[in-house]
Scaffold this motif. Structure first.
Motif, PDB file in Angstrom:
ATOM      1  N   THR A 352       0.854  -1.177   0.000  1.00 62.20           N
ATOM      2  CA  THR A 352       0.000   0.000   0.000  1.00 62.20           C
ATOM      3  C   THR A 352       0.888   1.225   0.000  1.00 62.20           C
ATOM      4  O   THR A 352       1.860   1.300   0.751  1.00 62.20           O
ATOM      5  CB  THR A 352      -0.908   0.010   1.239  1.00 62.20           C
ATOM      6  OG1 THR A 352      -1.635  -1.208   1.248  1.00 62.20           O
ATOM      7  CG2 THR A 352      -1.866   1.163   1.217  1.00 62.20           C
ATOM      8  N   GLU A 358      -3.111  10.563  -1.858  1.00 60.59           N
ATOM      9  CA  GLU A 358      -3.738   9.351  -2.378  1.00 60.59           C
ATOM     10  C   GLU A 358      -3.243   8.125  -1.626  1.00 60.59           C
ATOM     11  O   GLU A 358      -2.129   8.081  -1.122  1.00 60.59           O
ATOM     12  CB  GLU A 358      -3.430   9.213  -3.866  1.00 60.59           C
ATOM     13  CG  GLU A 358      -4.326   8.222  -4.557  1.00 60.59           C
ATOM     14  CD  GLU A 358      -3.898   7.995  -6.000  1.00 60.59           C
ATOM     15  OE1 GLU A 358      -4.680   8.343  -6.879  1.00 60.59           O
ATOM     16  OE2 GLU A 358      -2.794   7.470  -6.216  1.00 60.59           O
ATOM     17  N   SER A 360      -3.113   3.914  -2.399  1.00 62.37           N
ATOM     18  CA  SER A 360      -3.386   2.907  -3.427  1.00 62.37           C
ATOM     19  C   SER A 360      -2.736   1.595  -3.025  1.00 62.37           C
ATOM     20  O   SER A 360      -1.706   1.569  -2.351  1.00 62.37           O
ATOM     21  CB  SER A 360      -2.861   3.373  -4.783  1.00 62.37           C
ATOM     22  OG  SER A 360      -1.480   3.619  -4.705  1.00 62.37           O
ATOM     23  N   THR A 361      -3.357   0.502  -3.442  1.00 62.03           N
ATOM     24  CA  THR A 361      -2.863  -0.815  -3.084  1.00 62.03           C
ATOM     25  C   THR A 361      -2.597  -1.626  -4.342  1.00 62.03           C
ATOM     26  O   THR A 361      -3.404  -1.626  -5.274  1.00 62.03           O
ATOM     27  CB  THR A 361      -3.903  -1.544  -2.215  1.00 62.03           C
ATOM     28  OG1 THR A 361      -4.167  -0.751  -1.084  1.00 62.03           O
ATOM     29  CG2 THR A 361      -3.395  -2.894  -1.769  1.00 62.03           C
ATOM     30  N   ILE A 369      -3.481  -1.922 -10.112  1.00 60.38           N
ATOM     31  CA  ILE A 369      -3.914  -1.319  -8.851  1.00 60.38           C
ATOM     32  C   ILE A 369      -5.227  -1.939  -8.394  1.00 60.38           C
ATOM     33  O   ILE A 369      -6.197  -1.998  -9.140  1.00 60.38           O
ATOM     34  CB  ILE A 369      -4.020   0.211  -9.014  1.00 60.38           C
ATOM     35  CG1 ILE A 369      -2.602   0.774  -9.066  1.00 60.38           C
ATOM     36  CG2 ILE A 369      -4.807   0.839  -7.877  1.00 60.38           C
ATOM     37  CD1 ILE A 369      -2.515   2.230  -9.252  1.00 60.38           C
ATOM     38  N   GLY A 371      -6.909  -1.088  -5.563  1.00 62.22           N
ATOM     39  CA  GLY A 371      -7.780  -0.135  -4.905  1.00 62.22           C
ATOM     40  C   GLY A 371      -7.093   1.213  -4.843  1.00 62.22           C
ATOM     41  O   GLY A 371      -5.872   1.289  -4.712  1.00 62.22           O
ATOM     42  N   ARG A 372      -7.883   2.263  -4.974  1.00 57.02           N
ATOM     43  CA  ARG A 372      -7.305   3.594  -4.974  1.00 57.02           C
ATOM     44  C   ARG A 372      -8.276   4.521  -4.260  1.00 57.02           C
ATOM     45  O   ARG A 372      -9.474   4.499  -4.526  1.00 57.02           O
ATOM     46  CB  ARG A 372      -7.134   4.044  -6.428  1.00 57.02           C
ATOM     47  CG  ARG A 372      -6.377   5.344  -6.598  1.00 57.02           C
ATOM     48  CD  ARG A 372      -6.619   5.888  -7.990  1.00 57.02           C
ATOM     49  NE  ARG A 372      -5.950   5.146  -9.052  1.00 57.02           N
ATOM     50  CZ  ARG A 372      -4.709   5.389  -9.482  1.00 57.02           C
ATOM     51  NH1 ARG A 372      -4.000   6.327  -8.922  1.00 57.02           N
ATOM     52  NH2 ARG A 372      -4.193   4.695 -10.462  1.00 57.02           N
ATOM     53  N   TRP A 373      -7.784   5.285  -3.297  1.00 51.41           N
ATOM     54  CA  TRP A 373      -8.641   6.173  -2.532  1.00 51.41           C
ATOM     55  C   TRP A 373      -7.976   7.539  -2.483  1.00 51.41           C
ATOM     56  O   TRP A 373      -6.810   7.635  -2.069  1.00 51.41           O
ATOM     57  CB  TRP A 373      -8.824   5.673  -1.107  1.00 51.41           C
ATOM     58  CG  TRP A 373      -9.456   4.323  -1.018  1.00 51.41           C
ATOM     59  CD1 TRP A 373     -10.785   4.051  -0.853  1.00 51.41           C
ATOM     60  CD2 TRP A 373      -8.785   3.055  -1.071  1.00 51.41           C
ATOM     61  NE1 TRP A 373     -10.980   2.702  -0.816  1.00 51.41           N
ATOM     62  CE2 TRP A 373      -9.789   2.054  -0.953  1.00 51.41           C
ATOM     63  CE3 TRP A 373      -7.470   2.668  -1.238  1.00 51.41           C
ATOM     64  CZ2 TRP A 373      -9.492   0.706  -0.981  1.00 51.41           C
ATOM     65  CZ3 TRP A 373      -7.170   1.310  -1.251  1.00 51.41           C
ATOM     66  CH2 TRP A 373      -8.170   0.341  -1.131  1.00 51.41           C
TER      67      TRP A 373
END
Lengths: 932, 235
Positions: A352, A358, A360-361, A369, A371-373
């Protein structure tokens, strides 16, 4: 047996000034801190194998070990390990599926119950610990009971050794001692071997890595070899990582210029070499390796490169069969700093990445990627224009299919806050930076002080002009009337519900003072004493190198600003409400020169105290032979005294010996000069150098703290006395009071004098002292301060053993308590009780009541604007503050004032009036008729 | 847990030379029925001669273990957030000859008393001592605020007196009205003759006391003329 009973009886009789149930937790505040967590000792872990929810465990840079609930950031338990902020070599490990966490610091390996923080076992090693690991043996069958720990220890220049400790009892199973004096560096455990990594110094001063593999069961050496690190390693600092407890542990190092990265899979002699890309000519400042910490996970790892302005990462795969390391993919370069965390789920490894904006994993297998938050805000305050950067992070990922379903990440930010991001939203933050506070002071906001000054001016001028001033002030305040009328209903409602959270500007009582704290790493932050849950600002004020001390001293000379003096510079002023630095042009005080009195300078060394007036030596104090100066405390600068005498029960007066230049000096026998453990306490006049009072105590434990205080006309000190057959052993608190004369209504030699100068003649005071035996050691003493000093005083004492701060009413300590007889009527009228040598700390005196305030080092007090109240702020590891009214809150309505009851009474009276009025009228009319 | 303490005993057998002190907190109802509720910050401190100081945290089985105590005389104090524990004196003394182990002894001690003033003997052992210490009290941190209490308010003598007089004032006329004429006459006769309320009674005298006349030096006999004063006092 009688004495404890007696002391209990006196406790009952003393008017105890206590914490009220309804005020506790409202007027006081407490940050239960751990200190900045270290990346290598922070992890998510299930407190017991059965539970689903995990806690965050950390061992901080302050030496505090604790568990934090990831839901709300509350502390579950904590323990202070020895060696607080001394060395950074401390370790924390948890075996998978274990209900223990194993810590290592100095020479102590300890296992703690993960659920409640109680000790399971503790074992001391011979040398200083270099590494601790949990042995995860995957020999097909699951191990029964607790997993064993391996500890590597070695003092400088001495033999290093590895011990295997039983996971259930801490008993030593075997010890292996290395030959030679190579420095122990780290220990790694794979499923079949224990590898100890030592650093061997070559003749040319370079380091070579020596790997010794041991059999986990017997502790016998299996193999030993040197890695050909050539001339790359000059110091241990460029060894990036030694992965542990993975299927194939690795050693990675770079050269001093960070141009090549070398990786060796422990157990093989092959070294893989990778060139580090030099992006756009920027030099790589730091290289870090993030590897999974799990024996069954894939042997993939991530290398994190950092330059001054950007960062990127490469992911590498290790072929377990032939030990070959290959680069799999790269993560793109981004501006600013970033942090990477590794998490595992079954055998899969996830990385991660946290940047400024940002989260992101990615999976370790491919660069897609998962997951991205976006992170819009970390939810913490910073200095003006400062960009908040993540420093390090630890994550817990749960993956469903090909996407991350939930992710929790705890991040340490560059502001010193420790926050939890659920997805990309900050859910809580812990201001761990406050744990490294080294100086703090109270400051009054400018508006409040201006208001107070206006009131003061009105009170001291003649009635006519005061009236005019008040009238003009009220007319000027009329412009706020519309706004006030609009907010009035809300304020009334708030007032009744007790939810009023008034702002700084409308603080008429002086409770909303601003506390500025300077921290060890050169930051400064501010808290509002009336609303402490919010940090007002937090900024870097000094640029310090690692381990550099700056010894800041904070002071607030006038409202709205704070001045900081340190080794980094003197006289920097900051606006306390927003942290802005004020332009450092010092205003020239025209009258200043005339006012400037003659300056007395003091120079204190271990063996002498010198005073110079106008650069001419004035006096010299040197302790008795074999003694050194331990400490010197002067009377506080702002120490108002309301009355120059003490009124006795029969209305006569004992005159206090008041001198602004009193100081309490402590000398103790130097430890080098033999075992005579004595300490001498002197009261000095700092202008003339005269010794006004001296007392010597023998058989003192000089290694335990000696706390001292002098205020008004009295002094207090505390120490631990050693055992002797005829004297009591334990901690003692001595209180002394100085009088001009012990004859009431008599000023001794000063009778009739208007003024006197202590440089011409120093009248000697008459000193009364009492010694009390107290239940535990005091590390620091302070006294409450109120605006005019009318309110009686409380002696504040920090109790490190019970993690508390106690406020002892002065009357309980009064040195005029009669000895050996009961108090006479007159003495009782003064509130004096018969002297009892034992002073138990009534739990009701504890300002910290139920809270456990650990690691406190200092305490400061500040007067509020109203006379009854004094603000208290204590810091160290934890931060604690409260406001206290030593003579009860006589000038303000407290929480005991029941507004509903008052309104109810008024309403009932109103109703009664209406009901009774007709009756009374009828009766009066009837009476008229009767009489006429 | 049993096996754990058993193993701990085995371990101690290995370190035969060092004096080992184990302090346990037994369940002691009603004060502390379950010692495992004590917070993890509970710790025990042994203060010896200058510089000798041991501090151990509470273990999972609510014991404190000092594995290796040097020869000296110690003050043992237990610090807990919620409970008081009595202080103890622990002496570790040299063995009589080389082969034997050190002797550990423990007594209660009293603060503010000379060190030789020992209380009840808690136990003694060779090389090892196990003690049980029970809490002596619970810490009460909070002061109760003297709140408004209607029962207490009514119970106070002032209010009781006021209530009784109110009943007399309001209840008497009704009572008088409801009496039959004979009893009423009898009662009035009785009142007249009673020293307190009769015309010559003390109460009447006080009520009709002529202050102005008295101040002017007149005799008391002429009093009783004050006409208007009666109505305010009738209340």
């Amino acid at each position: 047996m009688l004495l404890p009973l007696l002391s209990a009886a006196t406790l009952l009789l003393t008017p105890s000034l206590a914490v009220f149930q309804d005020e506790a937790f409202h007027i006081d505040y407490h940050f239960a801190l751990l200190g900045a967590p270290k990346e290598s000792t922070t992890f998510f872990h299930q407190p017991n194998p059965a539970s689903k929810a995990s806690l965050i465990y950390t061992l901080s840079e302050e030496g505090a070990l604790g568990a934090v609930n990831p839901r709300d950031g509350s502390l579950v338990w904590r323990q202070l390990l020895q060696g607080q902020h001394q060395s950074n070599a401390s370790f924390l490990r948890a075996g998978e599926g274990q209900d223990l966490v194993v810590s290592g610091s100095l020479n102590q390996v300890a296992a703690w119950s993960a659920e409640d923080g109680r000790l399971a076992w503790r074992t001391a090693t011979d040398g200083v610990l270099r590494d601790v690991e949990i042995l995860e043996l995957s020999d097909g069958k699951e191990m029964v009971g607790a997993k064993d720990a391996v500890a590597l220890s070695g003092s400088h220049g001495a033999q290093s050794s590895v011990v295997r400790l039983d996971g259930a009892t801490g008993a030593v199973k075997w010890t292996y001692e290395f030959d030679g004096s190579d420095e122990a560096y780290q220990v790694s455990a794979s499923s079949t071997h224990i590898y100890a990594i030592l650093l061997h110094k070559t003749l040319l001063g370079y380091l070579r890595i020596r790997v010794v593999s041991l059999d986990p069961v017997t502790g016998k050496k299996i193999d030993e070899y040197m890695l050909s690190s050539e001339n790359e390693l000059a110091t241990a600092d460029t060894i990036v990582s030694v992965g542990a407890n993975s299927a194939s542990p690795i050693i990675a190092w770079t050269d001093a210029a960070h141009s090549t990265l070398k990786v060796n899979v422990v157990g093989s002699k092959a070294i893989s070499s990778f060139t580090i890309d030099q992006h756009a000519g920027e030099t790589v400042a730091r290289v870090q390796v993030h590897a999974p910490y799990h024996i069954n996970s894939l042997s993939h790892f991530l290398v994190h490169y950092e330059t001054a302005t950007s960062h990127w990462a490469d992911v590498f795969h290790v072929d377990v069969n032939n030990g070959k390391v290959t680069k799999a993919y790269s993560l793109p370069k981004l501006a600013g700093k970033g942090a990477f965390s590794t998490s595992t789920s079954d055998a899969n490894v996830y990385f991660t990445r946290i940047t400024r904006d940002e989260l992101s994993t990615v999976s370790s297998a491919s660069h897609g990627i998962l997951g991205r938050w976006p992170v819009t805000s970390f939810g913490v305050v910073s200095g003006i224009g400062e960009v908040i950067e993540p420093v390090h992070a630890v994550s817990e990922v749960s993956v469903k299919g090909d996407a991350v379903s939930a992710i929790r990440t705890v991040v340490l930010l560059s502001t010193g806050d420790w926050i939890l991001l659920r997805g990309g939203t900050a859910t809580w933050n812990r201001p761990e930076i406050l744990a490294s506070t080294v100086a703090a002071t109270f400051a009054m906001p400018a508006e409040v002080e201006a208001f107070a000054e206006r009131l003061q001016a009105e009170a001291s001028s003649n009635p006519v002009s005061a009236y005019v001033q008040r009238l003009t002030r009220h007319i000027a305040e009329l412009k706020d009337l519309p706004a006030l009328l609009v907010s009035f209903p809300q304020r009334v409602v708030n007032g009744f519900l007790g939810t009023s959270e008034d702002d700084l500007a409308s603080d008429n009582f002086g409770f909303h003072q601003i506390i500025t704290c300077a921290t060890r790493n050169g930051r400064m932050l501010a808290l509002d004493a009336g609303n402490p849950n919010r940090i007002l600002w937090n900024r870097q004020v000094a640029d310090l190198k690692k381990e550099q001390a700056w010894n800041p001293r904070l002071a607030s000379s006038k409202g709205g600003e704070v001045t900081i003096n340190s080794q980094a510079g003197t006289g920097f002023r900051y606006n306390i409400s927003n942290g802005e630095q004020l332009v450092s042009i010092l205003p020239v005080d025209v009258e200043g020169d005339a006012k400037a009195a003659r300056e007395v300078r003091f120079t204190m060394t271990d063996s002498a105290l010198d005073a110079t007036v106008d650069s001419k030596p004035a006096w010299h104090f040197s302790p008795a032979s074999g003694q050194t100066i331990h400490s010197l405390v002067p009377r506080p600068v702002n120490d108002p005294v309301a009355s120059i005498g003490k009124v006795l029960g029969d209305r006569r007066v004992l005159y206090k010996y008041l001198d602004p230049n009193l100081a309490l000096l402590v000398t103790k026998s130097s430890l080098t000069l033999g075992p005579s453990n004595t300490a001498t306490f002197y009261v000095l006049n700092t202008v003339s150098g005269a010794i006004l009072h001296a007392s010597t105590h023998n058989d003192i434990d000089l290694t335990s703290p000696i706390a001292t205080l002098i205020s008004e006309n009295w002094l207090a000190y505390s120490f631990t006395s050693a055992a002797s057959a005829t004297a009591p052993k334990g901690q003692q608190l001595v209180i002394g009071e100085l009088f001009e004369s012990l004859v009431p209504n008599d000023r001794g030699p000063l009778t009739g004098n208007q003024n006197y100068s202590s440089t011409i003649s120093t009248p000697e005071p008459y000193t009364l002292t009492h010694t009390y035996q107290i239940p535990e050691a005091i590390s620091k003493l302070a006294v409450t301060r109120t605006k005019q000093g009318i309110t009686s005083r409380q002696l504040l004492a920090l109790l490190p053993d019970s993690g508390a701060i106690v406020g002892i009413p002065y009357n309980a300590l009064n040195p005029r308590r009669p000895v050996g007889r009961d108090a006479t009527k007159d003495e009782q009228a003064e509130g004096l009780l018969r002297y009892n040598p034992v002073l138990e700390f009534d739990p009701k005196w504890l300002l910290s009541h139920q809270r456990e305030v650990l690691g406190l080092e200092e305490v400061v007090t500040s007067p509020a604007l109203i006379e009854s109240t004094s603000l208290v702020f204590a810091w160290g590891l934890d931060v604690f503050g409260t406001k206290i009214s030593p003579s009860f809150s006589f000038d303000i309505l407290g929480r005991d004032f029941n507004k509903f009851q008052m309104l109810g009474t008024v309403a009932a009276l109103g109703v009664l009036t209406f009901v009774v009025a007709p009756l009374v009228t009828r009766k009066q009319v009837d009476q008229r008729w009767k009489f006429l | 847990m049993l096996s754990l303490s058993h193993l701990a005993l085995l371990l101690c057998a290995n370190l035969a030379s060092a004096a080992r002190l184990t302090v346990s907190i037994p369940p002691s109802p009603p004060l502390l029925p379950n010692p495992s509720t004590l917070p993890p910050s509970t710790h025990a401190v042994l203060v010896g001669p200058p510089g000798v100081h041991y501090d151990v945290p509470i273990r999972r089985d609510s014991t404190f273990v000092f594995p290796d105590v040097a020869e000296a005389s110690y003050l043992l104090t237990l610090h807990s957030r919620d409970y008081f524990f009595p202080p103890l004196r622990v002496d570790v003394s040299k063995a009589a000859d080389e082969s034997q182990q050190q002797t550990i002894q423990a007594w209660q001690t009293f603060r503010g008393n000379e060190w030789d003033n020992k209380g009840p003997h808690y136990g003694s052992g060779k090389g090892e001592l196990q003690l049980q210490i029970q809490p002596s009290g619970h810490k009460e941190f909070y002061q109760e605020r003297g709140g408004f209490n209607i029962i207490g308010f009514v119970k106070s003598p002032m209010i009781l007196m006021a209530l009784v007089s109110a009943v007399m004032i309001f209840g008497m006329p009704y009572l008088m009205d409801n009496m039959d004429p004979e009893t009423k006459a009898e009662f009035e006769e009785m009142q007249k003759s009673s020293p307190l309320t009769g015309s010559g009674g003390a109460a009447n005298q006080i009520q009709n006391f002529d202050l102005a006349g008295w101040m002017a030096g007149k005799g008391t006999s002429s009093g009783s003329g004050a006409s208007g004063g009666g109505n305010s006092k009738k209340r």
